[in-house]
Design an enzyme around this catalytic site. Sequence first.
Site, mmCIF file in Angstrom:
data_model
loop_
_atom_site.group_PDB
_atom_site.id
_atom_site.type_symbol
_atom_site.label_atom_id
_atom_site.label_comp_id
_atom_site.label_asym_id
_atom_site.label_seq_id
_atom_site.Cartn_x
_atom_site.Cartn_y
_atom_site.Cartn_z
ATOM 1 N N HIS A 50 38.859 36.905 43.607
ATOM 2 C CA HIS A 50 37.902 37.005 44.725
ATOM 3 C C HIS A 50 37.657 38.492 44.953
ATOM 4 C CE1 HIS A 50 38.667 32.749 45.940
ATOM 5 N NE2 HIS A 50 39.874 33.017 45.459
ATOM 6 N N PHE A 51 36.483 38.975 44.546
ATOM 7 C CA PHE A 51 36.244 40.424 44.591
ATOM 8 C C PHE A 51 35.339 40.850 45.750
ATOM 9 C CE2 PHE A 51 37.492 41.494 39.891
ATOM 10 C CZ PHE A 51 38.822 41.347 40.222
ATOM 11 N N ARG A 52 34.950 39.906 46.617
ATOM 12 C CA ARG A 52 34.417 40.209 47.969
ATOM 13 C C ARG A 52 33.026 40.809 48.040
ATOM 14 N NH1 ARG A 52 38.018 36.678 49.478
ATOM 15 N NH2 ARG A 52 40.106 37.445 49.910
ATOM 16 N N ASN A 74 33.045 32.519 47.116
ATOM 17 C CA ASN A 74 33.141 32.627 48.585
ATOM 18 C C ASN A 74 32.889 34.050 49.071
ATOM 19 O OD1 ASN A 74 35.676 33.131 47.325
ATOM 20 N ND2 ASN A 74 36.777 32.792 49.236
ATOM 21 N N HIS A 76 39.734 23.762 43.778
ATOM 22 C CA HIS A 76 40.822 24.145 44.682
ATOM 23 C C HIS A 76 41.247 22.835 45.328
ATOM 24 C CE1 HIS A 76 42.634 26.908 47.898
ATOM 25 N NE2 HIS A 76 42.986 25.666 48.207
ATOM 26 N N HIS A 79 44.989 27.253 40.426
ATOM 27 C CA HIS A 79 46.264 27.594 41.086
ATOM 28 C C HIS A 79 47.090 26.367 41.510
ATOM 29 C CE1 HIS A 79 43.583 27.058 44.435
ATOM 30 N NE2 HIS A 79 43.300 28.307 44.651
ATOM 31 N N ASP A 91 44.354 34.670 41.260
ATOM 32 C CA ASP A 91 43.757 34.370 42.564
ATOM 33 C C ASP A 91 43.732 35.635 43.426
ATOM 34 O OD1 ASP A 91 42.540 32.940 44.586
ATOM 35 O OD2 ASP A 91 44.393 32.023 45.306
ATOM 36 N N HIS A 139 42.877 41.043 51.419
ATOM 37 C CA HIS A 139 42.537 41.168 52.844
ATOM 38 C C HIS A 139 43.178 42.457 53.321
ATOM 39 C CE1 HIS A 139 41.104 37.013 52.997
ATOM 40 N NE2 HIS A 139 42.199 36.653 52.355
HETATM 41 O O1 DOR Z 1 44.638 32.281 49.598
HETATM 42 C C1 DOR Z 1 43.481 32.172 49.274
HETATM 43 N N1 DOR Z 1 42.571 33.106 49.575
HETATM 44 N N2 DOR Z 1 43.091 31.067 48.610
HETATM 45 C C2 DOR Z 1 41.782 30.815 48.381
HETATM 46 O O2 DOR Z 1 41.497 29.826 47.769
HETATM 47 C C3 DOR Z 1 40.746 31.713 48.892
HETATM 48 C C4 DOR Z 1 41.281 33.074 48.985
HETATM 49 C C5 DOR Z 1 40.369 34.053 49.675
HETATM 50 O O3 DOR Z 1 39.184 34.104 49.327
HETATM 51 O O4 DOR Z 1 40.834 34.811 50.510
#
Ligand code: DOR
Length: 437
Positions: free
Chosen positions: A64-66, A96, A178, A232, A303, A307
Amino acid sequence: MVSSILIRQAQILLPEGDFLRGDVLIQDGTIAQVAPEIPLETTFVPIDATGLTLLPGVIDPQVHFREPGLEHKEDLFTASCACAKGGVTSFLEMPNTRPLTTTQAALDDKLHRAAQKCLVNYGFFIGATAENLPDLLTAHPTPGIKIFMGSMHGALLVDQEAALEAIFARGTRLIAVHAEDQARIAQRRQQFAGITDPAIHSQIQDNQAALNATQLALKLSKRYQRRLHILHLSTGEEAELLRQDKPAWVTAEVTPQHLLLNTEAYQEIGTLAQMNPPLRSPQDNALLWKALQDGVLDFIATDHAPHTLAEKAQPYPNTPSGMPGVETSLPLMLTQAMQGRCTVAQVARWMSTAVAQAYGIPNKGAIAPGYDADLVLVDLNTYRLVRRQDLLTKCGWSPFEGWNLTGYPIITLVGGQIVYDRGKLNPQVRGQAIQFL
Ligand code: DOR
């Protein structure tokens, strides 16, 4: 012009899993020759790899590279710098972001951004909603459709069986799930409301929640013989289910966190240990390792879900779930290999070869003539602590800080270009969009 590079006297991992002490010639971004000794010509750039081990570059199939929308946590430049340092030469990224990657236009936007700023190769999943079936059928290029069956809010949550079945019933491309049971999670969230110890996270989103969703995905996949990948996978119960019943068209992955961390981590690192699906028990660790060794689980993904520390400092349950991983995954697994838990060849298979095969990525995942020169030279002799100040991920922390690891990348090549060399990045290097067969 991309020059010819001659890697000299490396321990080269060959496709059959044996090692050759020898040379690798790279021309036009491709592996041209692998041999015990290749004469050095004046036009070649030599790399002295004495004492180092040459592996195919890691393909991380879940990150997840935001970018776009959440760049305060990470962006495609910072994430790809972290990849280069971690020996990750290709990644598959999740939908996402903001906006969600649920249309061709959003996918094109990510591909365009990545072409501008990514130091390694890239691919992007298309995210399923209950309404975007036409996009799911035609999106291109993409490794597949991502479905959040649980642990998600808003449009990306597809938790009703009828909506899931509509997606499984149409089309043939890979569906990656997921797998967590959202209804069970919602009910248990109420049951445990008011508890702020983050360890409760693993009880709210318990093993049963994961098993229920994996069972449902498997049922739908079997009904339509639909290519399914379980992201995962985290519990011993799911691993045992697949051991009994795993059709040829189903694959599954596990993260280093679910192999190496468990619920004891909450005591040490609190909410930094919070992820979805959650960390499990030491018995789950053992069963996941066994399933990986036995081929029930096919490969490894990080994964990588960064954050900020400020976000992670909120009290549970206001904290976001997820931890970074691309900088530590290869040394973590190679350290396990050096400690005798698996072999270096298995690590390369789980982190590169098997991923390329499962996603139909041509010319990656092996060191052989004709393959792309996505390579990593690692040092299996030196140990070093994971330290916060050394990390390149924008979030600036790791759940593995203080771990003493070996197998760190010394040099990483992407498409025959040196992108990382003994602590220094070459930020001019650009990866390419991955194609999927
Ligand atoms: O822990 C997680 N964080 N699991 C996910 O499936 C999404 C991810 C996120 O995008 O932060």
